[in-house]
Design an enzyme around this catalytic site. Sequence first.
Site, PDB file in Angstrom:
ATOM      1  N   GLY A 104       1.190  -1.462  -0.058  1.00  0.00           N
ATOM      2  CA  GLY A 104      -0.046   0.687   0.323  1.00  0.00           C
ATOM      3  C   GLY A 104       1.156   1.281  -0.122  1.00  0.00           C
ATOM      4  N   TYR A 126     -13.982   3.617  10.366  1.00  0.00           N
ATOM      5  CA  TYR A 126     -13.206   2.890  10.158  1.00  0.00           C
ATOM      6  C   TYR A 126     -12.469   3.594  11.256  1.00  0.00           C
ATOM      7  CZ  TYR A 126      -8.032   4.661   9.244  1.00  0.00           C
ATOM      8  OH  TYR A 126      -7.223   5.245   9.448  1.00  0.00           O
ATOM      9  N   ASN A 141     -10.468  11.241  -1.319  1.00  0.00           N
ATOM     10  CA  ASN A 141     -11.562  11.305  -0.876  1.00  0.00           C
ATOM     11  C   ASN A 141     -10.868  12.645   0.001  1.00  0.00           C
ATOM     12  OD1 ASN A 141     -14.129   9.207  -0.711  1.00  0.00           O
ATOM     13  ND2 ASN A 141     -12.516   8.315  -0.331  1.00  0.00           N
ATOM     14  N   ASN A 142      -9.285  11.936   0.113  1.00  0.00           N
ATOM     15  CA  ASN A 142      -8.145  13.168   0.889  1.00  0.00           C
ATOM     16  C   ASN A 142      -8.155  14.144   0.247  1.00  0.00           C
ATOM     17  OD1 ASN A 142      -7.803  10.050   1.998  1.00  0.00           O
ATOM     18  ND2 ASN A 142      -8.632  11.407   3.258  1.00  0.00           N
ATOM     19  N   LEU A 143      -7.379  15.369   0.293  1.00  0.00           N
ATOM     20  CA  LEU A 143      -7.154  16.949   0.043  1.00  0.00           C
ATOM     21  C   LEU A 143      -5.993  16.270  -0.776  1.00  0.00           C
ATOM     22  CD1 LEU A 143      -7.563  19.382  -0.356  1.00  0.00           C
ATOM     23  CD2 LEU A 143      -6.381  20.017   1.521  1.00  0.00           C
ATOM     24  N   PRO A 186     -19.712  17.206   5.952  1.00  0.00           N
ATOM     25  CA  PRO A 186     -20.019  16.513   7.340  1.00  0.00           C
ATOM     26  C   PRO A 186     -18.951  15.728   8.108  1.00  0.00           C
ATOM     27  CG  PRO A 186     -21.818  16.153   5.407  1.00  0.00           C
ATOM     28  CD  PRO A 186     -20.462  16.480   4.635  1.00  0.00           C
ATOM     29  N   GLY A 187     -18.802  15.769   8.798  1.00  0.00           N
ATOM     30  CA  GLY A 187     -18.123  15.201   9.439  1.00  0.00           C
ATOM     31  C   GLY A 187     -17.099  15.330  10.113  1.00  0.00           C
TER      32      GLY A 187
END
Length: 339
Positions: free
Chosen positions: A10, A151, A200-202, A293-294
């Site tokens: 990964g 998660y 999803n991440n910046l 959200p979150g």
Amino acid sequence: MRVLLAGGAGYIGAHVAVALIESGHEVVLLDDLSNTSAVAAERVSVITGAPVPLVVGDASVDAVVEAAFDEHGPFDAIVHLAAYKAVGESLQKPLDYYANNLDTTFALLRTGIARGIRSFLFSSTGTVYSDPADLPFTEESTTSIDLSNAYSKSKRMNEVVLADVARVNPELDVTVLRYFNPVGAHESGLIGEDPSGIPNNLMPFVQRVAVGALEEIGIFGDDYDTPDGTGLRDYIHVVDLAVGHVKALEQGAPGYDVFNLGTGRPVSVRELIASFEKAVGRELPSRVLPRRPGDVAATYCDPAKAQRKLGWTAERTIDDASRDAWNWQSKNPQGFQTA
Ligand code: UD1
């Protein structure tokens, strides 16, 4: 040391593999390739010039872990990074997240302890801290199991399991590393973050905009109570993060211990984008969108404990991370598929 590195193909795992090998350790990767490519393992071998065996298999299955020990053991240590990690998906598939992210730990511990490992290193997250009043978060800050997604909860559950297992295995060194926001890539440009689908991440999102694969960056809220109104995070260069694993293994002592791995320096969304624009040499299109959200306004750590006990400190800046991420992404516009 001989290290079994679960999740070793990964994004973080490949960088940890390089750092371990460069410090003189031997590494065998165990990865089901569910969210990466075997090319990552080959690239680790290219960077280090060392053979890097890859066992393709599911670390949550005892027989798979046993076979890895039979074929490649004995191992002194297991480094466990094999997990599902998409926060949004974890809300839709909680059972998959709890099952996979806990069963991997159970299977690796069962076989590892039976076969005499001395160290077990676990990748956790800075999102286990729950009270913004504690910023910057130290390892003593309040943690919660009552987190916003499966998660993060699965990571905290793992920590609880590991503390109990350490208690009844007093010879075992059990270390939990709480990552803040890993970014960047190896300076060779051969390995880096390669998320499937829309990131999803910046940082990976910005990378994809920079190569023209996505149209514009969405800034999730500019009305937070922060200096420029955008969210503050503790972005840590993945190579620094990887070196933290090596230090934790080398300095480890029997018993359970926890370390934050972050820089301690909060960076805003706008600052990260500006840093990446500097690396690319042009402006990138962006637009302010509603808050996600979150999300919290700010999260960053106090990394003093890792410095004190492991002799580790993050040396690279956000500009280093932007430069290296851009080098990786521009050389590999389709990630490992480019190969
Ligand atoms: C996310 C996860 C966290 C995980 C971490 C791994 C969520 C809610 N949290 O943290 O559990 O451990 O990744 O690195 O997903 N942002 C934008 N536009 C984007 C993407 C993000 O403005 O397209 C903003 C966010 O609002 C935030 C910052 O950028 O302020 C960082 O976001 P992200 O990279 O997703 O990381 P976290 O949310 O901190």
